[in-house]
Write an enzyme that holds these catalytic residues in place. Structure first.
Site, short mmCIF file in Angstrom:
data_model
loop_
_atom_site.label_atom_id
_atom_site.label_comp_id
_atom_site.label_asym_id
_atom_site.label_seq_id
_atom_site.Cartn_x
_atom_site.Cartn_y
_atom_site.Cartn_z
N ASP A 12 0.80 -1.41 -0.41
CA ASP A 12 -0.23 -0.22 -0.14
C ASP A 12 0.82 1.39 0.30
O ASP A 12 2.05 1.12 0.55
CB ASP A 12 -0.48 0.43 1.17
CG ASP A 12 -1.59 1.61 1.01
OD1 ASP A 12 -2.36 1.58 0.22
OD2 ASP A 12 -2.15 1.50 2.37
N CYS A 75 -4.64 -1.08 -2.28
CA CYS A 75 -4.24 -0.01 -1.96
C CYS A 75 -5.36 0.43 -3.58
O CYS A 75 -5.64 0.26 -4.84
CB CYS A 75 -3.04 0.69 -3.01
SG CYS A 75 -3.28 2.04 -2.78
N CYS A 185 -10.79 3.76 -0.28
CA CYS A 185 -9.84 3.56 0.44
C CYS A 185 -9.23 3.01 1.34
O CYS A 185 -9.85 3.12 2.64
CB CYS A 185 -8.98 5.13 0.94
SG CYS A 185 -7.16 5.35 1.07
N1 DGL Z 1 -4.49 2.58 1.00
C1 DGL Z 1 -4.93 3.84 -0.45
C2 DGL Z 1 -5.99 4.09 -1.32
O1 DGL Z 1 -7.11 2.68 -0.38
C3 DGL Z 1 -4.68 5.34 -0.07
C4 DGL Z 1 -4.17 6.31 -1.23
C5 DGL Z 1 -2.70 7.72 -0.76
O2 DGL Z 1 -2.06 7.74 -0.63
O3 DGL Z 1 -3.65 8.78 -1.86
O4 DGL Z 1 -6.31 4.23 -2.02
#
Ligand code: DGL
Length: 263
Positions: A12, A75, A185
């Protein structure tokens, strides 16, 4: 040679994907895992599609070099911008995560669903494609969760700043009559109790974590990758930034080990 004893790789942009790791670990406690938290480069959501793709390639190659038998892109932003490329270019299976707008659209009574996600996810071609398959009577209220990932990465989940941002983002969804809010997210499940408090008990809040773990198990079974040995699993979390917030998130998992990685 059968590589079922090798670990599941998970990455992620930061620590949010641990919400997915927890679901995976609960369903498949016997599996070893290697988690890569690219916190130094978070948030991915504000980057261009090609930057997100390049970081996803770098993460993937690291996990493959560490012996990952399958990779979970934990992610939404990386999945929606890079998974097709990863599947086309690496010879192991990939599991991605996308916002759960389909289940929300099937269950909403008001035909209005809210989605909180990053700019990178909401602007992606894959999200656009998935949204276009929904029943045309469904209205999606999109909201970029700007600033939320940064605060979570800093361990400021219960700060006043967080409460103010959540109220600003959730209120318009409620005013427009949404009865479902989709957390698009993997960082946001950590905000679920606060969002529920703002939204009230008549609004359902959903994410894709459990579905991803189930999908992972199915794909591993199809590819003969499930670890059937009884050896103790190992769970290593690499992070390229200060690790205290990550350690706090994992404090109840005695078999989780965190390591700083200059990456
Ligand atoms: N955990 C990421 C997602 O699911 C976060 C994205 C980011 O770093 O902006 O989109």
């Amino acid at each position: 040679m059968n590589n079922s004893h090798q670990p599941i790789g998970i990455f992620d942009s930061g620590i949010g994907g641990t919400s997915i790791w927890k679901e995976i670990h609960q369903l498949l406690p016997n599996e070893s895992t290697i988690y890569l938290s690219d916190s130094k480069n978070a948030p991915y959501g504000q980057k261009t599609p090609s930057e997100i793709l390049n970081l996803s390639i770098k993460n993937t190659e690291y996990l493959i070099a560490k012996g990952a038998k399958i990779i979970v892109v934990a992610c939404n932003t990386a999945t929606t911008n890079a998974i097709q490329h990863l599947r086309n270019n690496y010879n192991i299976p990939f599991i991605g995560i996308e916002p759960a707008i389909k289940p929300a659209s099937l269950n909403t009574k008001t035909s209005k669903i809210g989605i909180l996600a990053t700019k990178g996810t909401l602007n992606s071609a894959l999200f656009e494609k998935t949204s276009s398959t929904l029943n045309s009577e469904i209205t999606i209220i999109e909201q970029v969760g700007e600033g939320l990932v940064e605060l979570i990465e800093e361990g400021k989940i219960h700060s006043e700043e967080m409460t103010n941002l959540l109220e600003k983002y959730i209120s318009p969804m409620l005013e427009k009559g949404c009865d479902y809010i989709v957390l698009g997210c993997t960082h946001y499940p950590y905000l679920q109790p606060q969002i529920q408090k703002i939204a009230g008990k008549n609004v359902q809040i959903i994410d894709s974590g459990e579905a991803v773990a189930r999908q992972l198990k199915n794909v591993m079974s199809e590819h003969n990758l499930l670890n059937n040995s009884k050896t103790q699993s190992s769970n290593i979390f690499y992070i390229n930034k200060e690790k205290s917030v990550l350690e706090n998130i994992l404090k109840d998992y005695k078999n989780a080990k965190t390591e700083f990685l200059d990456f």
